[in-house]
Design an enzyme around this catalytic site. Structure first.
Site, PDB file in Angstrom:
ATOM      1  N   ARG A 160       0.851  -1.206   0.000  1.00 58.12           N
ATOM      2  CA  ARG A 160       0.000   0.000   0.000  1.00 58.12           C
ATOM      3  C   ARG A 160       0.880   1.247   0.000  1.00 58.12           C
ATOM      4  NH1 ARG A 160      -4.202  -0.241   4.724  1.00 58.12           N
ATOM      5  NH2 ARG A 160      -5.250  -1.795   3.420  1.00 58.12           N
ATOM      6  N   ARG A 171      -2.549   6.234   9.757  1.00 60.67           N
ATOM      7  CA  ARG A 171      -2.559   5.782   8.357  1.00 60.67           C
ATOM      8  C   ARG A 171      -2.580   6.974   7.389  1.00 60.67           C
ATOM      9  NH1 ARG A 171      -4.495   0.498   8.013  1.00 60.67           N
ATOM     10  NH2 ARG A 171      -3.863  -0.667   9.854  1.00 60.67           N
ATOM     11  N   LYS A 173      -4.777   0.513  14.700  1.00 62.54           N
ATOM     12  CA  LYS A 173      -4.702   1.496  13.622  1.00 62.54           C
ATOM     13  C   LYS A 173      -5.343   2.816  14.041  1.00 62.54           C
ATOM     14  CE  LYS A 173      -7.074  -1.221  10.817  1.00 62.54           C
ATOM     15  NZ  LYS A 173      -7.946  -1.811   9.780  1.00 62.54           N
ATOM     16  N   LYS A 213      -6.859   6.566  12.264  1.00 63.45           N
ATOM     17  CA  LYS A 213      -7.179   7.197  10.981  1.00 63.45           C
ATOM     18  C   LYS A 213      -7.609   8.654  11.161  1.00 63.45           C
ATOM     19  CE  LYS A 213      -8.347   2.860   8.764  1.00 63.45           C
ATOM     20  NZ  LYS A 213      -9.359   2.059   8.065  1.00 63.45           N
ATOM     21  N   CYS A 269     -15.219  -3.303  -1.553  1.00 59.53           N
ATOM     22  CA  CYS A 269     -13.866  -3.582  -1.061  1.00 59.53           C
ATOM     23  C   CYS A 269     -13.231  -4.673  -1.919  1.00 59.53           C
ATOM     24  CB  CYS A 269     -13.915  -4.009   0.390  1.00 59.53           C
ATOM     25  SG  CYS A 269     -14.572  -5.675   0.582  1.00 59.53           S
ATOM     26  N   CYS A 298      -8.039 -10.883  -0.151  1.00 58.77           N
ATOM     27  CA  CYS A 298      -8.213 -10.553   1.258  1.00 58.77           C
ATOM     28  C   CYS A 298      -8.478 -11.818   2.080  1.00 58.77           C
ATOM     29  CB  CYS A 298      -9.357  -9.556   1.447  1.00 58.77           C
ATOM     30  SG  CYS A 298      -9.587  -9.199   3.197  1.00 58.77           S
ATOM     31  N   CYS A 335     -16.903  -8.668   4.248  1.00 51.78           N
ATOM     32  CA  CYS A 335     -17.001  -9.017   5.671  1.00 51.78           C
ATOM     33  C   CYS A 335     -17.351  -7.747   6.445  1.00 51.78           C
ATOM     34  CB  CYS A 335     -15.697  -9.660   6.158  1.00 51.78           C
ATOM     35  SG  CYS A 335     -14.429  -8.478   6.664  1.00 51.78           S
ATOM     36  N   CYS A 349     -14.483  -2.179   4.912  1.00 48.54           N
ATOM     37  CA  CYS A 349     -13.451  -1.403   4.217  1.00 48.54           C
ATOM     38  C   CYS A 349     -13.997  -0.471   3.130  1.00 48.54           C
ATOM     39  CB  CYS A 349     -12.413  -2.343   3.623  1.00 48.54           C
ATOM     40  SG  CYS A 349     -11.527  -3.261   4.888  1.00 48.54           S
TER      41      CYS A 349
HETATM   42 FE1  SRM Z   1      -9.568  -2.256   5.485  1.00 51.24          FE
HETATM   43  C1  SRM Z   1      -8.322  -4.938   7.118  1.00 51.24           C
HETATM   44  C2  SRM Z   1      -8.495  -3.445   2.557  1.00 51.24           C
HETATM   45  C3  SRM Z   1     -10.192   0.751   4.076  1.00 51.24           C
HETATM   46  C4  SRM Z   1     -11.535  -1.419   8.176  1.00 51.24           C
HETATM   47  N1  SRM Z   1      -8.518  -3.876   4.957  1.00 51.24           N
HETATM   48  C5  SRM Z   1      -8.067  -4.856   5.786  1.00 51.24           C
HETATM   49  C6  SRM Z   1      -7.145  -5.835   5.050  1.00 51.24           C
HETATM   50  C7  SRM Z   1      -5.746  -5.350   5.189  1.00 51.24           C
HETATM   51  C8  SRM Z   1      -7.317  -7.329   5.413  1.00 51.24           C
HETATM   52  C9  SRM Z   1      -6.434  -7.909   6.475  1.00 51.24           C
HETATM   53  O1  SRM Z   1      -6.302  -7.349   7.585  1.00 51.24           O
HETATM   54  O2  SRM Z   1      -5.894  -8.981   6.221  1.00 51.24           O
HETATM   55  C10 SRM Z   1      -7.682  -5.623   3.593  1.00 51.24           C
HETATM   56  C11 SRM Z   1      -6.711  -5.931   2.472  1.00 51.24           C
HETATM   57  C12 SRM Z   1      -7.453  -6.505   1.311  1.00 51.24           C
HETATM   58  C13 SRM Z   1      -6.645  -6.611   0.080  1.00 51.24           C
HETATM   59  O3  SRM Z   1      -6.502  -7.747  -0.439  1.00 51.24           O
HETATM   60  O4  SRM Z   1      -6.179  -5.599  -0.427  1.00 51.24           O
HETATM   61  C14 SRM Z   1      -8.238  -4.219   3.685  1.00 51.24           C
HETATM   62  N2  SRM Z   1      -9.266  -1.461   3.687  1.00 51.24           N
HETATM   63  C15 SRM Z   1      -8.904  -2.140   2.576  1.00 51.24           C
HETATM   64  C16 SRM Z   1      -9.037  -1.299   1.332  1.00 51.24           C
HETATM   65  C17 SRM Z   1      -7.996  -1.593   0.270  1.00 51.24           C
HETATM   66  C18 SRM Z   1     -10.448  -1.478   0.769  1.00 51.24           C
HETATM   67  C19 SRM Z   1     -10.685  -1.020  -0.629  1.00 51.24           C
HETATM   68  O5  SRM Z   1     -11.112  -1.886  -1.411  1.00 51.24           O
HETATM   69  O6  SRM Z   1     -10.487   0.149  -0.942  1.00 51.24           O
HETATM   70  C20 SRM Z   1      -8.950   0.096   1.971  1.00 51.24           C
HETATM   71  C21 SRM Z   1      -7.530   0.585   2.097  1.00 51.24           C
HETATM   72  C22 SRM Z   1      -7.440   1.886   2.820  1.00 51.24           C
HETATM   73  C23 SRM Z   1      -6.107   2.577   2.765  1.00 51.24           C
HETATM   74  O7  SRM Z   1      -5.715   2.981   1.676  1.00 51.24           O
HETATM   75  O8  SRM Z   1      -5.509   2.756   3.832  1.00 51.24           O
HETATM   76  C24 SRM Z   1      -9.507  -0.182   3.356  1.00 51.24           C
HETATM   77  N3  SRM Z   1     -10.606  -0.586   6.060  1.00 51.24           N
HETATM   78  C25 SRM Z   1     -10.834   0.512   5.278  1.00 51.24           C
HETATM   79  C26 SRM Z   1     -11.867   1.313   5.855  1.00 51.24           C
HETATM   80  C27 SRM Z   1     -12.454   2.575   5.264  1.00 51.24           C
HETATM   81  C28 SRM Z   1     -11.827   3.835   5.803  1.00 51.24           C
HETATM   82  O9  SRM Z   1     -10.813   3.804   6.494  1.00 51.24           O
HETATM   83  O10 SRM Z   1     -12.391   4.889   5.511  1.00 51.24           O
HETATM   84  C29 SRM Z   1     -12.274   0.675   7.022  1.00 51.24           C
HETATM   85  C30 SRM Z   1     -13.446   1.118   7.951  1.00 51.24           C
HETATM   86  C31 SRM Z   1     -13.085   2.258   8.837  1.00 51.24           C
HETATM   87  C32 SRM Z   1     -12.396   1.795  10.073  1.00 51.24           C
HETATM   88  O11 SRM Z   1     -11.166   1.707  10.072  1.00 51.24           O
HETATM   89  O12 SRM Z   1     -13.092   1.468  11.026  1.00 51.24           O
HETATM   90  C33 SRM Z   1     -11.454  -0.502   7.146  1.00 51.24           C
HETATM   91  N4  SRM Z   1      -9.833  -3.006   7.354  1.00 51.24           N
HETATM   92  C34 SRM Z   1     -10.739  -2.553   8.283  1.00 51.24           C
HETATM   93  C35 SRM Z   1     -10.736  -3.451   9.408  1.00 51.24           C
HETATM   94  C36 SRM Z   1     -11.595  -3.307  10.691  1.00 51.24           C
HETATM   95  C37 SRM Z   1     -10.939  -2.427  11.683  1.00 51.24           C
HETATM   96  C38 SRM Z   1     -11.659  -2.402  13.016  1.00 51.24           C
HETATM   97  O13 SRM Z   1     -11.449  -1.467  13.770  1.00 51.24           O
HETATM   98  O14 SRM Z   1     -12.412  -3.318  13.316  1.00 51.24           O
HETATM   99  C39 SRM Z   1      -9.802  -4.478   9.111  1.00 51.24           C
HETATM  100  C40 SRM Z   1      -9.432  -5.680   9.984  1.00 51.24           C
HETATM  101  C41 SRM Z   1      -8.494  -5.336  11.083  1.00 51.24           C
HETATM  102  O15 SRM Z   1      -7.951  -4.246  11.191  1.00 51.24           O
HETATM  103  O16 SRM Z   1      -8.292  -6.229  11.912  1.00 51.24           O
HETATM  104  C42 SRM Z   1      -9.269  -4.172   7.815  1.00 51.24           C
HETATM  105 FE1  SF4 Z   2     -11.331  -7.794   3.324  1.00 49.49          FE
HETATM  106 FE2  SF4 Z   2     -13.442  -7.494   4.881  1.00 49.49          FE
HETATM  107 FE3  SF4 Z   2     -11.944  -5.403   4.250  1.00 49.49          FE
HETATM  108 FE4  SF4 Z   2     -13.445  -6.475   2.408  1.00 49.49          FE
HETATM  109  S1  SF4 Z   2     -14.204  -5.515   4.281  1.00 49.49           S
HETATM  110  S2  SF4 Z   2     -11.280  -5.910   2.163  1.00 49.49           S
HETATM  111  S3  SF4 Z   2     -13.404  -8.612   2.941  1.00 49.49           S
HETATM  112  S4  SF4 Z   2     -11.293  -7.094   5.460  1.00 49.49           S
END
Ligand code: SRM
Ligand code: SF4
Length: 566
Positions: free
Chosen positions: A78, A147, A210, A212, A431, A437, A476, A480
């Site tokens: 990333r 981030r 994390k 944000k 996502c 993922c 899930c 994201c």
């Molecule tokens: Fe996310 C984890 C992809 C924005 C909440 N996110 C992941 C992981 C890294 C999976 C993992 O932990 O193994 C995903 C990688 C998938 C892949 O194959 O690329 C992933 N998140 C993404 C992206 C690429 C989604 C997209 O399709 O655009 C976004 C990348 C953001 C960036 O450039 O930094 C992305 N993730 C978000 C957002 C939206 C936002 O920030 O506005 C959220 C919800 C807001 C938040 O943080 O609460 C988000 N991602 C999560 C979570 C749940 C965090 C939590 O507090 O519960 C996880 C899982 C974790 O952290 O354990 C996660």
């Molecule tokens: Fe993966 Fe869940 Fe985030 Fe989608 S919402 S990229 S399935 S961790």
């Protein structure tokens, strides 16, 4: 200082950070090990801070198992870009790297970053080096640190945009980890003898989770400010920034079946003059560092710290540590969290073209060569590229005379004019989910386009093609693509099964509520069709889909509205 969680209660991640020697671990050695495509177990966690996730090709999972092979390990990388801003030269470098080391695509993320997928272990170092060569970085795009900082990407409306953009960059740089581990591992820099690592803010175990940050300039909320741990809402007076409203405690991730986890929008707690923004951010982060839950990572975001102790406690703690009191929030209004497509003239008289990039995937396929088109544009483009918070792209700062050229390149490569798409599709986000993922229960990015094809038939039959109904899908409940803020939200439960949520606001200030669980595609269409028909026939003037389903009591209004303190 009193801390809530005793040292003997620490999660495994805390121990890994503790003994990592400021994020070094044994990453260097892991990269050298040719016997496996994977890293050592602890390094899998530590590499996140360096901007990469170890993944495996989920599509090949059972085939590899049958052949008794280890999973096909590969890495996601990333790249941070505060406010999503890159130059044409940087674009071309990323484009080339995705072909050389990745799976030939670029993913524009929901937080205005770039992602490569499918990089093998041996390709990691050259990729990260090349990213740094064009003055971009992968440092701290993942991990328990601040981030990528988000910021409205389209300056066409506002004189203050440049300044807010600058501030996003400043915040992004200020909160980078100070350890030199990144430079040693990836950029071959020697550690200077006698200079111990020192993390003045993060300390050696970094944050509990994390973190944000985003900045928004009303009336646009395309970065979904309330989904962030910390948000700054610009307050403008006479075309100058007066200061920022501060909001804290947003976070959307949850776990099915665990009611102590939940999506939560940030509360607006006060106002700060612009000079104090970094001081406020640093103090909020320090409170989270000291009080955040370090024993259960599912309960460790700032939202949990605030809900455990109360918003009043948090504001008092912030005021006490600052040594001055936040003023009351100023009034503000957000209209939409969507993107406005096509050409818009900026206040600098240059042009900005917002291009729909379905779910942020920049790729080439039969009859649609978006990736090729964008690299051709990058070769001739003298302005910049801006990623939006909705996984789209703005070709920015274009001279009047170059507009036609850009349009021709897009057309030649089969990139559809946005005017042919329905408002539903243009307001969609998904996502990554399967096949990369590791947390996905169901498809998202690869499936939503075909579901929208079917929904579009209903939408067009009911004359709603112009209506920007915002639909978001995630594989899930980590959310994201911020599905909790979708007027229609779909969250994967199992392959081919989704929970359907309805009723978020159109401007990102109200979460949606659960409507039905475990729906198949046929169920989703059968459930949505009568609601869409009713919306077409019975909506009030200008009423958004989200507001309509609430007024009609199809779902109950979200249980916990965001608070604005007086
Ligand atoms: Fe996310 C984890 C992809 C924005 C909440 N996110 C992941 C992981 C890294 C999976 C993992 O932990 O193994 C995903 C990688 C998938 C892949 O194959 O690329 C992933 N998140 C993404 C992206 C690429 C989604 C997209 O399709 O655009 C976004 C990348 C953001 C960036 O450039 O930094 C992305 N993730 C978000 C957002 C939206 C936002 O920030 O506005 C959220 C919800 C807001 C938040 O943080 O609460 C988000 N991602 C999560 C979570 C749940 C965090 C939590 O507090 O519960 C996880 C899982 C974790 O952290 O354990 C996660
Ligand atoms: Fe993966 Fe869940 Fe985030 Fe989608 S919402 S990229 S399935 S961790």
């Amino acid at each position: 200082m009193e801390k809530k969680f005793a040292q003997d209660n620490l999660s495994e991640d805390e121990h890994i950070k503790d003994k990592s020697d400021f994020l070094r671990g044994t990453i260097k050695e892991s990269l050298q090990n040719r016997l496996t495509g994977a890293l050592d177990t602890d390094d899998v966690k530590l590499i996140k801070y360096h901007g990469s996730y170890q993944q495996y090709d989920r599509d090949l999972e059972s085939e590899r198992k049958q052949k008794k092979l280890e999973p096909l390990y590969q890495f996601m990388v990333r790249v941070r870009a505060a406010g999503g801003l890159t130059t044409p030269k940087q674009w071309l470098a990323l484009d080339k790297l995705s072909d050389e080391y990745g799976n030939g695509t670029l993913k524009l993320t929901s937080r205005q970053s770039f992602q490569f997928h499918g990089i093998l272990k041996r390709g990691l170092k050259p990729t990260i080096q090349a990213v740094n060569e064009v003055l971009l970085s992968t440092l701290a795009t993942c991990g328990d640190v601040n981030r990528n900082v988000m910021c409205n990407s389209n300056p066409y409306q506002s004189l203050i945009h440049k300044e807010v953009y600058g501030l996003a960059g400043e915040i992004s740089n200020y909160f980078l980890p100070k350890t030199t581990a990144y430079h040693e591992i990836w950029l071959n820099k020697e550690k200077v003898a006698g200079t111990p690592d020192f993390e003045p803010l993060y300390h050696h175990t970094y944050l509990p989770r994390k973190f944000k940050i985003a900045l928004a300039i009303p009336p646009n909320n395309e970065i979904d400010i309330f989904a962030n741990d910390l948000g700054f809402i610009a307050i403008e007076e006479n075309n100058k920034i007066k200061g920022f409203n501060i909001c804290v405690g947003g976070g959307l991730g949850s776990t099915f079946g665990n009611e102590t986890t939940y999506p939560r929008l940030a509360d607006v707690i006060g106002f700060t003059p612009k000079e104090k923004v970094i001081e406020v951010a640093e103090t909020v982060i320090a409170i989270q560092r000291d009080y955040g839950n370090r024993s259960d990572r599912r309960l460790s975001r700032l939202k949990h710290t605030i809900d455990d102790r109360g918003l009043e406690w948090f504001v008092n703690e912030l005021n006490t540590r600052l040594g001055w009191k936040l003023a009351s929030p100023r009034s503000y209004q957000f209209i939409s969290n969507g993107d406005k497509y096509g050409w818009l003239k900026g206040i600098n008289n240059k042009w900005f073209y917002t291009l729909f990039v379905e779910h942020g995937r920049v790729k080439n396929e039969e009859g649609y060569s978006l990736k090729k088109a964008l690299s051709e544009i990058a070769y001739i483009h003298k302005g910049d590229f801006r990623l939006t918070g909705n996984q789209n792209l703005i070709i920015g700062n274009v001279l009047e005379k170059d507009k036609k050229n850009i349009e021709d390149i897009l057309k030649k490569n089969g990139v559809k004019d946005h005017s042919k798409l329905t408002g539903l599709r243009k307001s969609s986000m998904a996502c990554v989910a399967l096949g990369t993922c590791g947390l996905a229960f169901a498809e998202s990015e690869r499936y939503l386009p075909s579901l929208i094809d079917k929904l579009d038939v209903i939408i067009r039959k009911n004359g709603l093609e112009e209506n920007e109904i915002n639909i978001r899908m995630t594989g899930c409940p980590n959310n994201c693509a911020r599905s909790s803020l979708g007027e229609i939200g779909l969250v994967g439960r199992a392959i081919g099964r989704y929970n359907l949520y309805l009723g978020a606001s159109h401007n990102g200030d109200r979460l949606n509520s659960l409507y039905k669980e475990m729906l198949s595609e046929a169920d989703i269409l059968a459930e949505l069709e009568p609601i869409i028909v009713a919306y077409a026939q019975e909506r009030d003037m200008e009423e958004s889909f989200g507001n309509f389903v609430i007024r009609k009591e199809i779902v109950e209004k979200t249980i916990r509205p965001l608070q604005v303190l007086k």
